[in-house]
Design a protein around this motif. Structure first.
Motif, mmCIF file in Angstrom:
data_model
loop_
_atom_site.group_PDB
_atom_site.id
_atom_site.type_symbol
_atom_site.label_atom_id
_atom_site.label_comp_id
_atom_site.label_asym_id
_atom_site.label_seq_id
_atom_site.Cartn_x
_atom_site.Cartn_y
_atom_site.Cartn_z
ATOM 1 N N GLY A 101 20.011 1.118 31.004
ATOM 2 C CA GLY A 101 19.454 1.257 29.665
ATOM 3 C C GLY A 101 19.052 2.679 29.332
ATOM 4 O O GLY A 101 18.794 3.501 30.213
ATOM 5 N N PRO A 102 19.013 2.978 28.036
ATOM 6 C CA PRO A 102 18.682 4.347 27.607
ATOM 7 C C PRO A 102 17.237 4.732 27.897
ATOM 8 O O PRO A 102 16.942 5.905 28.132
ATOM 9 N N VAL A 103 16.315 3.762 27.900
ATOM 10 C CA VAL A 103 14.903 4.074 28.164
ATOM 11 C C VAL A 103 14.738 4.541 29.598
ATOM 12 O O VAL A 103 14.087 5.553 29.871
ATOM 13 N N ARG A 104 15.353 3.820 30.543
ATOM 14 C CA ARG A 104 15.244 4.199 31.951
ATOM 15 C C ARG A 104 15.962 5.518 32.216
ATOM 16 O O ARG A 104 15.508 6.320 33.020
ATOM 17 N N ARG A 105 17.077 5.738 31.526
ATOM 18 C CA ARG A 105 17.795 7.006 31.707
ATOM 19 C C ARG A 105 16.936 8.176 31.220
ATOM 20 O O ARG A 105 16.861 9.216 31.865
ATOM 21 N N TYR A 106 16.273 7.993 30.086
ATOM 22 C CA TYR A 106 15.397 9.048 29.576
ATOM 23 C C TYR A 106 14.242 9.297 30.547
ATOM 24 O O TYR A 106 13.876 10.448 30.802
ATOM 25 N N ALA A 107 13.658 8.221 31.100
ATOM 26 C CA ALA A 107 12.560 8.381 32.060
ATOM 27 C C ALA A 107 13.036 9.143 33.298
ATOM 28 O O ALA A 107 12.323 10.020 33.803
ATOM 29 N N ARG A 108 14.235 8.818 33.779
ATOM 30 C CA ARG A 108 14.782 9.543 34.942
ATOM 31 C C ARG A 108 14.984 11.014 34.623
ATOM 32 O O ARG A 108 14.585 11.892 35.395
ATOM 33 N N ASP A 109 15.598 11.283 33.481
ATOM 34 C CA ASP A 109 15.857 12.672 33.102
ATOM 35 C C ASP A 109 14.553 13.431 32.867
ATOM 36 O O ASP A 109 14.455 14.617 33.185
ATOM 37 N N PHE A 110 13.555 12.756 32.317
ATOM 38 C CA PHE A 110 12.250 13.386 32.074
ATOM 39 C C PHE A 110 11.626 13.822 33.396
ATOM 40 O O PHE A 110 11.101 14.927 33.512
ATOM 41 N N VAL A 111 11.687 12.961 34.400
ATOM 42 C CA VAL A 111 11.120 13.291 35.715
ATOM 43 C C VAL A 111 11.936 14.372 36.406
ATOM 44 O O VAL A 111 11.376 15.315 36.978
ATOM 45 N N ASP A 112 13.261 14.256 36.337
ATOM 46 C CA ASP A 112 14.129 15.191 37.065
ATOM 47 C C ASP A 112 14.108 16.594 36.476
ATOM 48 O O ASP A 112 14.430 17.557 37.171
ATOM 49 N N ALA A 113 13.746 16.728 35.220
ATOM 50 C CA ALA A 113 13.756 18.035 34.567
ATOM 51 C C ALA A 113 12.507 18.857 34.898
ATOM 52 O O ALA A 113 12.462 20.046 34.604
ATOM 53 N N LYS A 114 11.494 18.238 35.506
ATOM 54 C CA LYS A 114 10.224 18.933 35.740
ATOM 55 C C LYS A 114 9.881 18.954 37.223
ATOM 56 O O LYS A 114 10.325 18.128 37.997
ATOM 57 N N TRP A 115 9.064 19.936 37.599
ATOM 58 C CA TRP A 115 8.486 19.967 38.940
ATOM 59 C C TRP A 115 7.271 19.063 38.937
ATOM 60 O O TRP A 115 6.536 19.000 37.958
ATOM 61 N N SER A 116 7.039 18.366 40.030
ATOM 62 C CA SER A 116 5.825 17.561 40.149
ATOM 63 C C SER A 116 5.288 17.689 41.568
ATOM 64 O O SER A 116 6.048 17.885 42.522
ATOM 65 N N VAL A 117 3.978 17.586 41.686
ATOM 66 C CA VAL A 117 3.324 17.703 42.991
ATOM 67 C C VAL A 117 3.669 16.492 43.855
ATOM 68 O O VAL A 117 3.810 16.606 45.074
ATOM 69 N N ALA A 118 3.834 15.339 43.231
ATOM 70 C CA ALA A 118 4.049 14.094 43.978
ATOM 71 C C ALA A 118 5.331 14.122 44.801
ATOM 72 O O ALA A 118 5.401 13.479 45.842
ATOM 73 N N GLU A 119 6.352 14.874 44.350
ATOM 74 C CA GLU A 119 7.602 14.881 45.107
ATOM 75 C C GLU A 119 7.454 15.613 46.446
ATOM 76 O O GLU A 119 8.261 15.415 47.351
ATOM 77 N N PHE A 120 6.415 16.438 46.584
ATOM 78 C CA PHE A 120 6.177 17.136 47.844
ATOM 79 C C PHE A 120 5.112 16.433 48.679
ATOM 80 O O PHE A 120 4.613 16.995 49.656
#
Length: 197
Positions: free
Chosen positions: A90-109
């Motif tokens: 779905g487009p909502v989940r794709r947007y959420a994935r792209d939103f997360v992947d486009a930014k740095w976050s502390v949680a990924e480390f």
């Protein structure tokens, strides 16, 4: 299709509503490669002949499951929407994935930092244990603050882009994606860092 004659004797063709006319452009791509003749014939033979016993039926079901899983793995690696699991479609989940992947976050480390904190806490020195404790509190606090900011921005972006879509669970889906290191995320990231989703 039915033909009827007018008073002049000319044939008139009437198209019933049950037959929608769909004209496909012969030059348009199919979206999949043409199978080899031997593969197509083998598949046709297996589909035409019913299984002889339960063992063969179970074998066919296993092979079909294996093929589906292989398609899903390829879709997760390439981002093909048709074969993704239901939770990723779905487009909502794709947007959420792209939103997360486009930014740095502390949680990924979080995982590498947690390993470092664990090593520091094993060292018998009380100074290292204090440093590990302070780092642990700092990392948790930073992740919580970063997650609240991310969820606020994501909710706003989803409300603007998808006002009529079902957005339930998208923020939690994005949060769980931030906890994974970028190279380990599935489906694979489709946007670069800093790119707008």
């Amino acid at each position: 299709m039915f033909r009827s004659r007018t008073k002049d004797g000319q044939a008139v063709t009437k198209v019933t509503e049950a037959e929608p006319q769909q004209i496909r452009d012969p030059q348009a791509p199919k979206g999949r490669p043409t199978p080899k003749r031997s593969d197509a014939l083998a598949q046709r033979r297996t589909l035409a002949k019913p299984p002889a016993n339960r063992k063969e039926a179970a074998k066919r079901a296993r092979e079909a499951r294996r093929a589906d899983m292989q398609r899903q793995r390829q879709a997760l690696a390439g981002g093909d929407e048709r074969y993704l699991p239901a939770r990723d479609q779905g487009p909502v989940r794709r947007y959420a994935r792209d939103f997360v992947d486009a930014k740095w976050s502390v949680a990924e480390f979080f995982l590498p930092i947690a390993v470092l904190i664990l090593i520091l806490s094993i060292v018998p020195s009380p100074q290292f244990k204090n440093i590990a404790f302070v780092m642990w509190i700092g990392v948790i606090a930073t992740i919580v603050i970063d997650s609240f900011a991310m969820s606020f921005r994501l909710k706003k972006g989803l409300a603007e882009r998808f006002p009529d879509e079902n957005r339930r669970g998208a923020v939690f889906y994005a949060f769980m994606r931030t906890l994974q290191m970028r190279r380990m995320r599935l489906p694979k990231p489709q946007v670069a860092r800093g790119e707008r989703p």
